[in-house]
Design a protein around this motif. Structure first.
Motif, PDB file in Angstrom:
ATOM      1  N   MET A   1      -5.321  -8.567  -8.538  1.00  0.00           N
ATOM      2  CA  MET A   1      -5.248  -7.191  -9.025  1.00  0.00           C
ATOM      3  C   MET A   1      -6.518  -6.419  -8.678  1.00  0.00           C
ATOM      4  O   MET A   1      -6.475  -5.332  -8.134  1.00  0.00           O
ATOM      5  N   LEU A   2      -7.665  -7.035  -8.981  1.00  0.00           N
ATOM      6  CA  LEU A   2      -8.931  -6.383  -8.663  1.00  0.00           C
ATOM      7  C   LEU A   2      -9.094  -6.242  -7.163  1.00  0.00           C
ATOM      8  O   LEU A   2      -9.586  -5.216  -6.676  1.00  0.00           O
ATOM      9  N   ASP A   3      -8.667  -7.268  -6.410  1.00  0.00           N
ATOM     10  CA  ASP A   3      -8.755  -7.199  -4.960  1.00  0.00           C
ATOM     11  C   ASP A   3      -7.982  -6.004  -4.420  1.00  0.00           C
ATOM     12  O   ASP A   3      -8.459  -5.280  -3.546  1.00  0.00           O
ATOM     13  N   ALA A   4      -6.777  -5.790  -4.927  1.00  0.00           N
ATOM     14  CA  ALA A   4      -5.961  -4.670  -4.469  1.00  0.00           C
ATOM     15  C   ALA A   4      -6.643  -3.343  -4.776  1.00  0.00           C
ATOM     16  O   ALA A   4      -6.620  -2.414  -3.960  1.00  0.00           O
ATOM     17  N   TYR A   5      -7.268  -3.256  -5.944  1.00  0.00           N
ATOM     18  CA  TYR A   5      -7.961  -2.024  -6.324  1.00  0.00           C
ATOM     19  C   TYR A   5      -9.146  -1.770  -5.395  1.00  0.00           C
ATOM     20  O   TYR A   5      -9.379  -0.645  -4.943  1.00  0.00           O
ATOM     21  N   LEU A   6      -9.906  -2.830  -5.101  1.00  0.00           N
ATOM     22  CA  LEU A   6     -11.060  -2.697  -4.202  1.00  0.00           C
ATOM     23  C   LEU A   6     -10.630  -2.335  -2.791  1.00  0.00           C
ATOM     24  O   LEU A   6     -11.306  -1.540  -2.107  1.00  0.00           O
ATOM     25  N   VAL A   7      -9.524  -2.907  -2.344  1.00  0.00           N
ATOM     26  CA  VAL A   7      -9.019  -2.588  -1.008  1.00  0.00           C
ATOM     27  C   VAL A   7      -8.684  -1.107  -0.910  1.00  0.00           C
ATOM     28  O   VAL A   7      -9.012  -0.440   0.083  1.00  0.00           O
ATOM     29  N   GLU A   8      -8.038  -0.569  -1.936  1.00  0.00           N
ATOM     30  CA  GLU A   8      -7.683   0.851  -1.922  1.00  0.00           C
ATOM     31  C   GLU A   8      -8.924   1.745  -1.910  1.00  0.00           C
ATOM     32  O   GLU A   8      -8.997   2.719  -1.173  1.00  0.00           O
ATOM     33  N   TRP A   9      -9.893   1.407  -2.749  1.00  0.00           N
ATOM     34  CA  TRP A   9     -11.112   2.215  -2.795  1.00  0.00           C
ATOM     35  C   TRP A   9     -11.896   2.115  -1.493  1.00  0.00           C
ATOM     36  O   TRP A   9     -12.439   3.109  -0.995  1.00  0.00           O
ATOM     37  N   GLY A  10     -11.962   0.915  -0.946  1.00  0.00           N
ATOM     38  CA  GLY A  10     -12.657   0.754   0.334  1.00  0.00           C
ATOM     39  C   GLY A  10     -11.994   1.553   1.431  1.00  0.00           C
ATOM     40  O   GLY A  10     -12.664   2.202   2.247  1.00  0.00           O
ATOM     41  N   SER A  11     -10.670   1.532   1.451  1.00  0.00           N
ATOM     42  CA  SER A  11      -9.929   2.313   2.441  1.00  0.00           C
ATOM     43  C   SER A  11     -10.196   3.807   2.273  1.00  0.00           C
ATOM     44  O   SER A  11     -10.400   4.534   3.248  1.00  0.00           O
ATOM     45  N   GLN A  12     -10.197   4.268   1.033  1.00  0.00           N
ATOM     46  CA  GLN A  12     -10.438   5.689   0.764  1.00  0.00           C
ATOM     47  C   GLN A  12     -11.821   6.121   1.229  1.00  0.00           C
ATOM     48  O   GLN A  12     -11.988   7.166   1.873  1.00  0.00           O
TER      49      GLN A  12
ATOM     50  N   ARG B   1       6.765  -9.141   1.363  1.00  0.00           N
ATOM     51  CA  ARG B   1       5.792  -8.610   2.327  1.00  0.00           C
ATOM     52  C   ARG B   1       5.000  -7.451   1.736  1.00  0.00           C
ATOM     53  O   ARG B   1       3.863  -7.203   2.133  1.00  0.00           O
ATOM     54  N   GLN B   2       5.594  -6.740   0.785  1.00  0.00           N
ATOM     55  CA  GLN B   2       4.939  -5.555   0.209  1.00  0.00           C
ATOM     56  C   GLN B   2       4.270  -5.863  -1.126  1.00  0.00           C
ATOM     57  O   GLN B   2       4.006  -4.953  -1.908  1.00  0.00           O
ATOM     58  N   ARG B   3       3.966  -7.134  -1.380  1.00  0.00           N
ATOM     59  CA  ARG B   3       3.395  -7.541  -2.667  1.00  0.00           C
ATOM     60  C   ARG B   3       2.135  -6.764  -3.022  1.00  0.00           C
ATOM     61  O   ARG B   3       1.968  -6.282  -4.135  1.00  0.00           O
ATOM     62  N   ARG B   4       1.228  -6.613  -2.058  1.00  0.00           N
ATOM     63  CA  ARG B   4      -0.020  -5.892  -2.346  1.00  0.00           C
ATOM     64  C   ARG B   4       0.248  -4.423  -2.642  1.00  0.00           C
ATOM     65  O   ARG B   4      -0.328  -3.835  -3.559  1.00  0.00           O
ATOM     66  N   ALA B   5       1.139  -3.805  -1.866  1.00  0.00           N
ATOM     67  CA  ALA B   5       1.466  -2.399  -2.109  1.00  0.00           C
ATOM     68  C   ALA B   5       2.121  -2.212  -3.470  1.00  0.00           C
ATOM     69  O   ALA B   5       1.844  -1.236  -4.175  1.00  0.00           O
ATOM     70  N   ILE B   6       2.978  -3.148  -3.868  1.00  0.00           N
ATOM     71  CA  ILE B   6       3.616  -3.072  -5.183  1.00  0.00           C
ATOM     72  C   ILE B   6       2.555  -3.185  -6.285  1.00  0.00           C
ATOM     73  O   ILE B   6       2.622  -2.488  -7.304  1.00  0.00           O
ATOM     74  N   ALA B   7       1.570  -4.036  -6.054  1.00  0.00           N
ATOM     75  CA  ALA B   7       0.493  -4.188  -7.038  1.00  0.00           C
ATOM     76  C   ALA B   7      -0.234  -2.875  -7.269  1.00  0.00           C
ATOM     77  O   ALA B   7      -0.552  -2.496  -8.410  1.00  0.00           O
ATOM     78  N   VAL B   8      -0.506  -2.152  -6.190  1.00  0.00           N
ATOM     79  CA  VAL B   8      -1.237  -0.887  -6.312  1.00  0.00           C
ATOM     80  C   VAL B   8      -0.356   0.222  -6.860  1.00  0.00           C
ATOM     81  O   VAL B   8      -0.731   0.944  -7.789  1.00  0.00           O
TER      82      VAL B   8
ATOM     83  N   VAL C   1      -7.879  -1.929   7.046  1.00  0.00           N
ATOM     84  CA  VAL C   1      -6.472  -1.672   6.720  1.00  0.00           C
ATOM     85  C   VAL C   1      -5.523  -2.543   7.531  1.00  0.00           C
ATOM     86  O   VAL C   1      -4.630  -3.190   6.974  1.00  0.00           O
ATOM     87  N   TYR C   2      -5.716  -2.581   8.849  1.00  0.00           N
ATOM     88  CA  TYR C   2      -4.723  -3.219   9.707  1.00  0.00           C
ATOM     89  C   TYR C   2      -4.989  -4.689   9.995  1.00  0.00           C
ATOM     90  O   TYR C   2      -4.036  -5.456  10.174  1.00  0.00           O
ATOM     91  N   TYR C   3      -6.245  -5.104  10.080  1.00  0.00           N
ATOM     92  CA  TYR C   3      -6.514  -6.504  10.367  1.00  0.00           C
ATOM     93  C   TYR C   3      -6.619  -7.329   9.081  1.00  0.00           C
ATOM     94  O   TYR C   3      -6.081  -8.430   9.005  1.00  0.00           O
ATOM     95  N   ALA C   4      -7.283  -6.788   8.068  1.00  0.00           N
ATOM     96  CA  ALA C   4      -7.380  -7.511   6.796  1.00  0.00           C
ATOM     97  C   ALA C   4      -6.039  -7.544   6.066  1.00  0.00           C
ATOM     98  O   ALA C   4      -5.796  -8.430   5.250  1.00  0.00           O
ATOM     99  N   GLN C   5      -5.186  -6.575   6.344  1.00  0.00           N
ATOM    100  CA  GLN C   5      -3.850  -6.536   5.732  1.00  0.00           C
ATOM    101  C   GLN C   5      -2.778  -6.552   6.827  1.00  0.00           C
ATOM    102  O   GLN C   5      -1.790  -5.823   6.745  1.00  0.00           O
ATOM    103  N   SER C   6      -3.000  -7.374   7.834  1.00  0.00           N
ATOM    104  CA  SER C   6      -2.127  -7.374   9.007  1.00  0.00           C
ATOM    105  C   SER C   6      -0.686  -7.722   8.670  1.00  0.00           C
ATOM    106  O   SER C   6       0.252  -7.215   9.293  1.00  0.00           O
ATOM    107  N   GLU C   7      -0.479  -8.583   7.672  1.00  0.00           N
ATOM    108  CA  GLU C   7       0.883  -8.964   7.311  1.00  0.00           C
ATOM    109  C   GLU C   7       1.663  -7.786   6.756  1.00  0.00           C
ATOM    110  O   GLU C   7       2.893  -7.762   6.806  1.00  0.00           O
ATOM    111  N   LEU C   8       0.946  -6.793   6.248  1.00  0.00           N
ATOM    112  CA  LEU C   8       1.585  -5.633   5.639  1.00  0.00           C
ATOM    113  C   LEU C   8       1.800  -4.506   6.646  1.00  0.00           C
ATOM    114  O   LEU C   8       2.847  -3.856   6.655  1.00  0.00           O
ATOM    115  N   TYR C   9       0.813  -4.269   7.510  1.00  0.00           N
ATOM    116  CA  TYR C   9       0.857  -3.096   8.370  1.00  0.00           C
ATOM    117  C   TYR C   9       0.980  -3.388   9.863  1.00  0.00           C
ATOM    118  O   TYR C   9       1.469  -2.549  10.613  1.00  0.00           O
TER     119      TYR C   9
END
Length: 422
Positions: free
Chosen positions: A1-12, A377-384, A104-112
């Motif tokens: 959960m925290l990882d997903a939040y950090l990923v979003e903030w880092g992307s932003q 496949r969208q598990r991380r996106a669903i989390a956010v 976004v694309y390499y660290a979350q390659s399975e998603l994007y």
């Protein structure tokens, strides 16, 4: 959960930096292209051996002040005490863009980035292919420019156009549609930044070094730098479109038409820039026809995209595309029944190959949530979107309950290993 939040903030934050740097770079680039085109021979300029002026000037007004901007054909007789170099805008645009691509694309390659239906890749392989393509793409372009073909700007431009379209086809044959578009844009952006780093700036340094040594600078250095700068100018608008396109699934719903879309967007963007390049030099010669051709190219791109998407084909009365069953990534376990029931009931009316929600023709962001494999496949996106922020469903139109969100929270909170290996 925290990882997903950090990923979003880092992307932003990375995207924020990237946009700021890009605004600074594109703004200065467009300004200098405009300045170069509007220059007139300075009345007090000395003439060279051929009897042509060696200095040019342009008057401008801005913010209540008047500015006289003078350009030297090669360089001034003596260097000024202070000289501003325009380089860090380009460097930071590429640096921030590359890290955003990695984030976004390499660290979350399975998603994007990875689409098993296109090519079954591991995250490491997908990232390696992407980085190698960017580096190799620049090298090929640079060799092309330095070859005898590079002496003819028209021939070089046509070859460069064909090269980028071919690269988009190669990317679409390896990555997801979204990944193909972003890598095509990233390739063009890498060429632009590398032009600054490897050609434009070194040539300027050589010119200054020659002056400091009391030698006459080589005019060929300036000519080469100007050619690369012109390339950057013409591909800027297509690059911006491709960078934004990864947020709009209408452009990547069907990977097979990506090369055609890229070709049409390059034509439209380059023609718009050509109009302004000519207009800045002489308003009377403004090529208004370019707007008609650019509009036609964009109109064709619209219809190509619509006719290649499932919902668009239905709207146009065309035969449906062959149904494709989602392929699970290696080690990915489909979502459990309780999660599938919630997501398909609350989200799949929009996030399906053929959405049934009124007004939606293509799944938002190209995200599919209509079966257990797609949901996993969208598990991380669903989390956010559905657990951390409750942003989805939008305005909770489908009525997802707090109990259902807790079920999703328990699922996404499981260690990744327990989901992929159980």
């Amino acid at each position: 959960m925290l990882d997903a939040y950090l990923v979003e903030w880092g992307s932003q934050l990375l995207r924020w930096l990237h946009v700021i740097a890009a605004i600074a770079w594109i703004g200065s680039s467009f300004f200098f292209i405009h300045l170069d085109a509007s220059l007139k021979a300075a009345p007090d300029a000395p003439l060279n051996e051929a009897g042509k002026p060696t200095q040019f000037i342009a008057w401008q007004v801005h913010g209540g002040g008047f500015y006289a901007m003078r350009k030297y054909l090669v360089a001034p007789e003596t260097l000024p005490a202070e000289l501003t170099w325009h380089k860090w805008q380009a460097y930071w645009t590429w640096i921030s863009g590359f890290f955003l691509l990695v984030w976004v694309y390499y660290a979350q390659s399975e998603l994007y980035l990875i689409d098993p239906a296109v090519m079954a890749l591991s995250p490491l392989a997908a990232g390696a292919i992407g980085i190698a393509a960017l580096a190799g793409g620049w090298l090929f372009y640079d060799l092309l420019c330095r070859s005898p073909l590079g002496r003819n700007d028209v021939v070089l431009g046509l070859l460069g156009f064909g090269y980028v379209v071919a690269a988009s086809y190669a990317f679409a044959s390896v990555f997801s549609g979204r990944g193909a578009l972003i890598h095509t844009g990233a390739l063009m952006a890498t060429i632009m930044s590398a032009n600054v780093f490897f050609v434009i700036m070194p040539n300027q340094r050589r010119t200054i070094a020659a002056m400091m040594a009391g030698e006459k600078p080589d005019p060929a250095l300036g000519k080469q730098a100007k050619q690369r700068s012109l390339h950057n100018n013409y591909i800027t608008l297509p690059v911006l479109f491709l960078m934004l396109a990864n947020h709009y699934p209408v452009t990547y719903a069907n990977s097979t038409v990506i090369p055609l879309l890229v070709a049409l967007i390059i034509v439209a963007g380059a023609l718009i820039r050509h109009f302004y390049n000519v207009r800045h030099a002489d308003h009377a010669r403004s090529p208004w026809w370019t707007w008609a051709v650019a509009a036609l190219a964009l109109w064709l791109a619209f219809w190509v995209a619509m006719a290649s998407s499932p919902g668009g084909r239905e709207r146009l009365g065309l035969a449906p595309l062959p149904e494709t069953k989602p392929i699970a990534l290696a080690g990915l376990v489909p979502a459990p029944p309780e999660v599938e029931t919630i997501v398909t009931g609350r989200c799949a009316m929009c996030h399906a190959p053929e959405p049934v929600w009124p007004g939606i023709q293509i799944a938002p962001k190209g995200v599919f949530l209509h079966d257990p494999v797609a949901i996993a496949r969208q598990r991380r996106a669903i989390a956010v979107q559905a657990v951390l922020t409750h942003a989805m469903p939008p305005a909770n139109l489908s009525g997802m309950t707090e109990a259902e969100r807790r079920v999703l929270a328990a699922w996404v909170a499981q260690p990744r290993e327990s989901i992929t290996k159980r």
